[in-house]
Design an enzyme around this catalytic site. Sequence first.
Site, short mmCIF file in Angstrom:
data_model
loop_
_atom_site.label_atom_id
_atom_site.label_comp_id
_atom_site.label_asym_id
_atom_site.label_seq_id
_atom_site.Cartn_x
_atom_site.Cartn_y
_atom_site.Cartn_z
N HIS A 146 25.05 88.56 5.46
CA HIS A 146 24.92 87.35 4.63
C HIS A 146 25.16 85.67 4.67
CE1 HIS A 146 29.24 86.17 3.70
NE2 HIS A 146 29.66 87.75 3.92
N HIS A 155 18.16 84.73 20.24
CA HIS A 155 18.02 86.18 20.86
C HIS A 155 19.39 86.00 20.13
CE1 HIS A 155 17.67 89.29 24.38
NE2 HIS A 155 17.82 89.88 23.21
C1 LIG Z 1 27.81 84.60 30.32
C2 LIG Z 1 26.62 84.51 31.12
C3 LIG Z 1 25.38 84.62 30.19
C4 LIG Z 1 27.05 83.48 32.52
O1 LIG Z 1 26.13 84.79 33.27
P1 LIG Z 1 26.49 83.47 34.40
O2 LIG Z 1 25.91 82.41 34.06
O3 LIG Z 1 25.11 84.39 35.49
O4 LIG Z 1 27.34 83.99 35.34
P2 LIG Z 1 28.12 84.86 36.36
O5 LIG Z 1 27.99 86.33 36.46
O6 LIG Z 1 27.92 83.76 38.03
O7 LIG Z 1 29.66 85.58 36.05
C5 LIG Z 1 30.83 84.00 36.23
C6 LIG Z 1 31.88 84.05 35.77
O8 LIG Z 1 32.28 84.43 34.57
C7 LIG Z 1 32.60 85.50 34.15
N1 LIG Z 1 32.07 86.03 32.79
C8 LIG Z 1 30.19 86.47 32.81
N2 LIG Z 1 29.78 86.93 31.68
C9 LIG Z 1 31.37 87.49 31.27
C10 LIG Z 1 31.48 88.00 30.24
N3 LIG Z 1 30.27 88.15 28.81
N4 LIG Z 1 32.76 87.71 29.57
C11 LIG Z 1 34.23 86.89 30.38
N5 LIG Z 1 33.82 86.78 31.70
C12 LIG Z 1 32.13 87.02 31.75
C13 LIG Z 1 32.72 86.47 35.16
O9 LIG Z 1 33.05 87.24 35.26
C14 LIG Z 1 32.67 84.83 36.73
O10 LIG Z 1 33.74 85.16 36.00
P3 LIG Z 1 34.38 84.59 37.93
O11 LIG Z 1 33.92 83.64 38.50
O12 LIG Z 1 36.55 84.70 37.47
O13 LIG Z 1 34.16 85.67 39.14
C15 LIG Z 1 26.29 86.43 31.39
O14 LIG Z 1 28.00 86.82 31.85
C16 LIG Z 1 26.83 87.43 29.99
O15 LIG Z 1 27.50 87.47 29.42
N6 LIG Z 1 24.97 87.48 29.20
C17 LIG Z 1 24.71 88.03 28.18
C18 LIG Z 1 24.61 89.89 28.74
C19 LIG Z 1 23.40 90.48 27.76
O16 LIG Z 1 24.38 90.77 26.82
N7 LIG Z 1 21.98 90.66 28.05
C20 LIG Z 1 21.61 91.94 26.30
C21 LIG Z 1 19.90 91.69 26.73
S1 LIG Z 1 19.23 92.07 25.63
#
Ligand SMILES: CC(C)(COP(=O)(O)OP(=O)(O)OC[C@H]1O[C@@H](n2cnc3c(N)ncnc32)[C@H](O)[C@@H]1OP(=O)(O)O)[C@@H](O)C(=O)NCCC(=O)NCCS
Length: 217
Positions: A146, A155
């Site tokens: 709400h 998104h």
């Molecule tokens: C947060 C996010 C954007 C970061 O992406 P990124 O910049 O490519 O990050 P990386 O995958 O290189 O990870 C970087 C660090 O953050 C950590 N990390 C990444 N995503 C995380 C999350 N959601 N929660 C906790 N830690 C996370 C990784 O483990 C990594 O840690 P490290 O350096 O200690 O190894 C991505 O991981 C994420 O959560 N995206 C959302 C995806 C999603 O929900 N998509 C829906 C599609 S419909």
Amino acid sequence: MTAGAKLLVWGASGHALVLADLVALLDGQIKLLVDTNPDVTSPLPGVPIVHSLDAVDQWLATASPGQRPDGFAVAIGGSHGLVRLGIHQQLVARGLDPAILIHPTAHVSASATIGSGTHVLAMAFVGAMATVGSECILNTAAIVDHECQVADGVHLGPGSTLAGCVTVASAAFVGAGATVLPRRKIGQSAIVGAGAVVTNDVAADTTVVGVPARPTA
Ligand SMILES: CC(C)(COP(=O)(O)OP(=O)(O)OC[C@H]1O[C@@H](n2cnc3c(N)ncnc32)[C@H](O)[C@@H]1OP(=O)(O)O)[C@@H](O)C(=O)NCCC(=O)NCCS
């Protein structure tokens, strides 16, 4: 979207497949796919694909009335809200109507508003007095409770939750399964990582992850 609508869908990967199912369910038709990657082929049998705005213009100028799209949907997911908004403007300028696509299993309160070109996918929920802007994606089972205010190009990933009175600025992305506590504010183009629990406001252009959510280095 009205039944019988003929759509151009911009984007030909995962989100386009989801929209193809939804458009069929709503008795619409996809007449043309667009993807700027020239290597991408049409994933939809019988639906042609072009790879540039110039090619779209050519198609619109030469297609028969039965093949010419009258509306569009931008099928680009992830954190690309600004890209979606840019394409939206270009297609509106060509006289195409931005389709609002709402899955029949979604619930949208009668007092909520949904902006042009926004997609509300299966089992999503939009609560009382919530406002959702243009060209947003409320992904599968996302909750906008709400009085939330969700700006253009946002998104909300699958299963994410905005508790009541949350504000999300334009082009922000909330990852799958994340939760934003009541009355918190998410800044423009911010990213909330999957599974995060947002207990404090998130500044613009900032990525937060974890429980509680903290900015990444
Ligand atoms: C947060 C996010 C954007 C970061 O992406 P990124 O910049 O490519 O990050 P990386 O995958 O290189 O990870 C970087 C660090 O953050 C950590 N990390 C990444 N995503 C995380 C999350 N959601 N929660 C906790 N830690 C996370 C990784 O483990 C990594 O840690 P490290 O350096 O200690 O190894 C991505 O991981 C994420 O959560 N995206 C959302 C995806 C999603 O929900 N998509 C829906 C599609 S419909």
